[in-house]
Structure formats: structure tokens, C-alpha cells
Write a protein that holds these residues in place. Structure first.
Motif, PDB file in Angstrom:
ATOM      1  N   LYS A   4       0.829  -1.190   0.000  1.00 54.15           N
ATOM      2  CA  LYS A   4       0.000   0.000   0.000  1.00 54.15           C
ATOM      3  C   LYS A   4       0.868   1.247   0.000  1.00 54.15           C
ATOM      4  CE  LYS A   4      -4.340  -1.549   2.010  1.00 54.15           C
ATOM      5  NZ  LYS A   4      -5.379  -1.248   3.045  1.00 54.15           N
ATOM      6  N   GLU A 136     -17.421   9.955  -4.442  1.00 59.39           N
ATOM      7  CA  GLU A 136     -16.186   9.484  -3.830  1.00 59.39           C
ATOM      8  C   GLU A 136     -15.889  10.083  -2.460  1.00 59.39           C
ATOM      9  OE1 GLU A 136     -14.329   7.087  -5.106  1.00 59.39           O
ATOM     10  OE2 GLU A 136     -15.786   6.929  -6.738  1.00 59.39           O
ATOM     11  N   HIS A 178     -17.627   4.066   2.414  1.00 55.96           N
ATOM     12  CA  HIS A 178     -16.827   5.250   2.749  1.00 55.96           C
ATOM     13  C   HIS A 178     -17.596   6.225   3.647  1.00 55.96           C
ATOM     14  CE1 HIS A 178     -14.059   3.663  -0.111  1.00 55.96           C
ATOM     15  NE2 HIS A 178     -14.860   3.865  -1.135  1.00 55.96           N
ATOM     16  N   SER A 225      -5.626   6.642   4.739  1.00 57.57           N
ATOM     17  CA  SER A 225      -5.083   5.683   3.763  1.00 57.57           C
ATOM     18  C   SER A 225      -5.866   5.714   2.463  1.00 57.57           C
ATOM     19  CB  SER A 225      -5.098   4.267   4.352  1.00 57.57           C
ATOM     20  OG  SER A 225      -6.413   3.884   4.714  1.00 57.57           O
ATOM     21  N   THR A 226      -7.192   5.835   2.566  1.00 57.28           N
ATOM     22  CA  THR A 226      -8.039   5.911   1.371  1.00 57.28           C
ATOM     23  C   THR A 226      -7.771   7.187   0.595  1.00 57.28           C
ATOM     24  OG1 THR A 226      -9.801   4.630   2.427  1.00 57.28           O
ATOM     25  CG2 THR A 226     -10.422   5.956   0.527  1.00 57.28           C
ATOM     26  N   GLU A 229      -4.306   6.997  -1.172  1.00 54.45           N
ATOM     27  CA  GLU A 229      -4.319   6.100  -2.331  1.00 54.45           C
ATOM     28  C   GLU A 229      -5.026   6.747  -3.518  1.00 54.45           C
ATOM     29  OE1 GLU A 229      -6.067   2.518  -0.914  1.00 54.45           O
ATOM     30  OE2 GLU A 229      -4.378   2.024   0.396  1.00 54.45           O
ATOM     31  N   ARG A 230      -6.086   7.486  -3.249  1.00 56.25           N
ATOM     32  CA  ARG A 230      -6.817   8.150  -4.325  1.00 56.25           C
ATOM     33  C   ARG A 230      -5.966   9.242  -4.967  1.00 56.25           C
ATOM     34  NH1 ARG A 230     -12.828   9.065  -1.656  1.00 56.25           N
ATOM     35  NH2 ARG A 230     -13.561   6.900  -1.826  1.00 56.25           N
TER      36      ARG A 230
END
Length: 239
Positions: A4, A136, A178, A225-226, A229-230
Motif C-alpha cells: 500500500k 467518492e 466510505h 489511507s483511502t 491512495e486516491r
């Protein structure tokens, strides 16, 4: 197996939108800087993965869930939500207060149950409206605490009402990805430290500081973390 992306790989600027009632507006905040948002911004500033944060505050004192739903449909708020990485909400306290005011002399559990059905319907619509504008965005809902402790400290049923409404909120959020719930009830329940403003309803500075800590904990452990990553994926596509 690909590892990750570290959350602090490339520090980024994130856009937060806060909407809801007086807890978002910051009533009771002696600094008049937006209640918990002021403390949250400081905490986020310490994150290595965050270069800066932009927070738009659409909190309005007295707003109930029906009024927040209407406000989310205005052009100003819709445009903000469209750009938001995170949408944070405080709502429900005034829905509860409406029940207390209308049935003060004959307050029964059934009154809260009836109003909870309206709150649940409105909250579901609130999440759906946000999702229509931004599929999102991370949605964070800050739960309810019992603001009546000073007035009705011996009425345990009110704590049960708060727990019931918070469980309903979590059930609504569970219908969408989310989304995260921040439980703040235990901060105020039985605290030896005074966490309420002089109106014995809204948090004081310390109360807001502790609220911010709970929100930050969720963001740090489950949201960053989300987001990282995006941003990383978007940069790769851009390149």
C-alpha cells in the motif's frame, strides 16, 4: 503483492466540508473559530501526509435534519461538496430538542420514537444527496451526546434515547461505502471535567477539543489511507 502507498508518501492538500447544526457552527466556542473544527485543523496539520487543509463551514445554529437537507441542495453547498474529499456532519440534536420542547410536560419514549422515524428518513436523504454530488467523498457523521444531563441527570431513559438514535444513524451509514460514525457520547457522559458551555447544552472549548480528538482518530486510522491512495492514483493517471 503490491504494498500500500504510505499515507505520507506525498503530502497533499485536502478539502473538508462541514455542515449541520450549532456544533458545526461552534456555539459555545470562546474563540469563535468553529468549535471542534478549529482543533481538528490543528491536529490534521501535524499529519505528515497533509500539506494543508481547506475547511468550509456551513453549520447553522438550530438546524434540524430537514433544514440541513434543504441547505445541502443550495448551489453554494452543492459546489463545495462536489470538491470535497471529506464531508463532516453534526445533526440530530435539534430534532431531539424539538421533541422535548413540544412534550415537556408529558414527555414519553413514544414521542422520541415517532420523531426518530423522521430523522432516519432525513438522514438517509442527506447521505444520498451528498452522494449525488460526489460519489467518492468520505462522509463522517458525528453522533449525539446527551445535552440534558444537567437538567435531567436522573432520567436514564434519555441516555437510552441517545443510544437508540446513534444506532439508527450507524444503520443508515452502513448502507453506503466510505461512511464513518464518530461516537462522542461517552466524552460527556459522567465526565468529572466540565465540558459544557454556560447554557449547559453546547460543548465548551474543552468539549470541542475532545470532540475533535475523536474525529481525528477516525480520520487517522480509517480515512487517511483511502485519501492518500486516491491522490496517488490520480497523479499516476495524470502522468
Amino acid at each position: 503483492m503490491k504494498e500500500k502507498v504510505p499515507v505520507d508518501f506525498i503530502p497533499e492538500t485536502y478539502h473538508f466540508v462541514a455542515a449541520g447544526d450549532s456544533l458545526t457552527q461552534g456555539v459555545g466556542d470562546s474563540l469563535n473559530k468553529g468549535g471542534y473544527l478549529h482543533y481538528l485543523e490543528q491536529l490534521l496539520g501535524e499529519e505528515r501526509g497533509i500539506k494543508s487543509t481547506e475547511i468550509q463551514n456551513f453549520g447553522i445554529r438550530g438546524n434540524r435534519s430537514s433544514q440541513l437537507l434543504t441547505r445541502l441542495k443550495t448551489t453554494e453547498v452543492k459546489e463545495a461538496v462536489q470538491k470535497a474529499d471529506v464531508v463532516m456532519l453534526t445533526i440530530g440534536g435539534n430534532d431531539l430538542m424539538k421533541v422535548v420542547r413540544e412534550n415537556f410536560s408529558n414527555l414519553e419514549m413514544r414521542h422520541f420514537e415517532k420523531e426518530k422515524l423522521h430523522f432516519e428518513k432525513n438522514l438517509r436523504s442527506i447521505v444520498e444527496v451528498i452522494r449525488q454530488e460526489n460519489k467518492e467523498s468520505i462522509i463522517i457523521l458525528i453522533g449525539l451526546y446527551n445535552p440534558f444531563m444537567k437538567w435531567f441527570s436522573n432520567v436514564e431513559e434519555l441516555n437510552l434515547v441517545m443510544e437508540d438514535w446513534n444506532q439508527t444513524s450507524q444503520s443508515v451509514l452502513a448502507e453506503h461505502p466510505h461512511t464513518y460514525f464518530v461516537d462522542i457520547a461517552d466524552i460527556f457522559k459522567g465526565s468529572e471535567e466540565n465540558l459544557l458551555y454556560t447554557d449547559y447544552f453546547h460543548p465548551n472549548d474543552r468539549g470541542y477539543e475532545l470532540m475533535a480528538g475523536e474525529v481525528y482518530s477516525i480520520i487517522k486510522s480509517k480515512v487517511m489511507s483511502t485519501l492518500s491512495e486516491r491522490k496517488y492514483a490520480a497523479q499516476k493517471v495524470g502522468n
